[in-house]
Write an enzyme that holds these catalytic residues in place. Structure first.
Site, short mmCIF file in Angstrom:
data_model
loop_
_atom_site.label_atom_id
_atom_site.label_comp_id
_atom_site.label_asym_id
_atom_site.label_seq_id
_atom_site.Cartn_x
_atom_site.Cartn_y
_atom_site.Cartn_z
CD GLU A 1 36.89 41.10 38.01
OE1 GLU A 1 36.32 41.39 36.93
OE2 GLU A 1 37.42 40.01 38.21
CE1 TYR B 1 40.34 41.19 39.28
CE2 TYR B 1 40.80 40.57 41.55
CZ TYR B 1 40.00 40.50 40.42
OH TYR B 1 38.87 39.76 40.46
#
Ligand code: ADP
Ligand code: MG
Length: 386
Positions: free
Chosen positions: A196, A108
């Site tokens: 993101e 991530y």
């Protein structure tokens, strides 16, 4: 402003950040042709302004052009409901068809403007993918966070802290470092408020690619980026919010049933606090703005009336540049257009031309309870049975 994954990936590619090969399709037939061009396995991905698509059936693997066509057929023109959408979901008008990657590890990477911290925060976690929310809840310590001072910029030691934190093979550290540095530059240059990449994939042949990309653009900086303005897709937005923004009204739909109309963002927040204090819940945030005209006030009021969830209305006007008589006239005009307004209305009005404003309301015979201070507003809100 939110944008789609395929648009976000186009921005990344333009800036030499690696993403899987792929193209967007508006019809199943187009999806088939793109899959054929890509050859081999593809992933068909619903394009909506929300995450959580994988868990909601919005991401489909297809191992032939025909299967890609079928997958697109099952997604296009449906409403996708994920944990980030409301119960009605968001319409899928396009799908992204891209090559299916052979993933060795999903990590991530997120960048966000953090107003409270006074800088840009970059987060990374070695456990990326569709369970990231669980990781954040159960093991927040495993997420590495660094704060970038916007005046100094991202430092190489911070980049290393992030890439060591996600525990990738030493041979891939330079590639990941470059990825993080490039993403930060694109973020700053284009005034993103969020970027993101989840997952950032390490493939079995040692490549580092953005498999997903969620980018939000800072609304207040959009005037500097005309080309980004064009990426807006109003099919993904709340229709009342779209209507409000076309009139320059700051309106955000919320979950409660007390519609509020206020001039000034600070006063709007204080008014929402009063509603909560009274044990009720605001149906919206609405700042009609300082220099509003009668037409703008009328439109703002009609937007509140158009929300079927609204059962009560609280108006709080502090007459300054927006005079009370203009506000009152706007409300009366709105009720004339929409007719038969039988929602109880509580109104607090003070400041410039307040007497003229009251006269307009009295003569209109509208069912409005006028109060003279915030305490009375809270009491009146209660006695209206909120
Ligand atoms: P969302 O975050 O909305 O669920 P993602 O784009 O992150 O959507 O996709 C969900 C999951 O699907 C990813 O974590 C990844 O495992 C898989 N996936 C997405 N794109 C690809 C791709 N091009 N190749 C292989 N797997 C993919
Ligand atoms: Mg994702």
């Amino acid at each position: 402003m939110k944008i789609h994954e395929y648009q976000a990936k186009q921005i990344l590619v333009k800036n030499k950040i690696s993403v899987p090969r792929g193209e967007v399709a508006s019809s199943p037939e187009e999806a088939r042709l793109i899959a054929k061009d890509l050859g081999g396995k593809v992933v068909v991905k619903a394009q909506v302004h929300a995450g959580g698509r994988g868990k909601a059936g919005g991401i489909k693997l297809a191992d032939s052009p025909g299967a890609a066509q079928k997958a697109a057929e099952s997604l296009i023109n449906t409403n996708l409901i994920t944990f980030q959408t409301g119960p009605k979901g968001i319409p899928v008008l396009k799908v992204l068809v891209e090559e299916a990657m052979d993933i060795e590890k999903e990590v991530y990477l997120g960048i966000v403007v953090d107003g409270q911290a006074g800088g840009v925060v970059i987060m990374a976690s070695e456990s990326g993918g569709i369970e990231i929310e669980d990781v954040a809840n159960k093991d927040p310590g495993s997420i590495v966070k660094i704060l970038v001072d916007p005046l100094i910029g991202l430092q190489q030691y911070q980049v290393r802290r992030l890439s060591y934190g996600i525990k990738i093979k030493p041979s891939l550290v330079p590639t990941v470092n470059k990825f993080i540095t490039s993403l930060y530059s694109v973020f700053v240059e284009n005034d993103f408020s969020l970027a993101e990449i989840n997952p950032l994939a390490i493939t079995s042949d040692g490549r580092v690619l953005a498999l997903d990309a969620k980018i939000n653009l800072e609304d207040d900086a959009l005037f500097r980026h005309n080309e980004l303005n064009e990426l807006r897709d109003i099919s993904q937005e709340d229709p009342l919010e779209v209507r409000a923004s076309s009139y320059g009204i700051q309106y955000i739909k919320l979950d409660g049933d007390v519609g509020c109309m206020v001039n000034g963002a600070g006063l709007a927040m204080a008014t929402m606090d009063i509603i909560l204090e009274a044990g009720a819940h605001p149906a919206n945030f609405l700042d009609v703005g300082g220099g509003a005209t009668e037409e703008k006030v009328a439109e703002a009021f009609r937007i509140i009336l158009a929300d079927s969830k609204v059962k009560h209305i609280l108006i709080n006007i502090f007459g300054g540049i927006l005079r009370c008589d203009i506000a009152a006239q706007g409300i009366v005009d709105a009720c004339k257009i929409d007719g038969n307004v039988n929602i109880p209305i509580v109104m607090l009005m003070r400041g410039t031309n307040v007497e003229e404003g009251k006269k307009i309301l009295h003569e209109s015979n509208l069912n409005i309870s006028l109060v003279s201070n915030l305490k009375e507003a809270a009491i009146a809100v209660n006695s209206e049975g909120i």
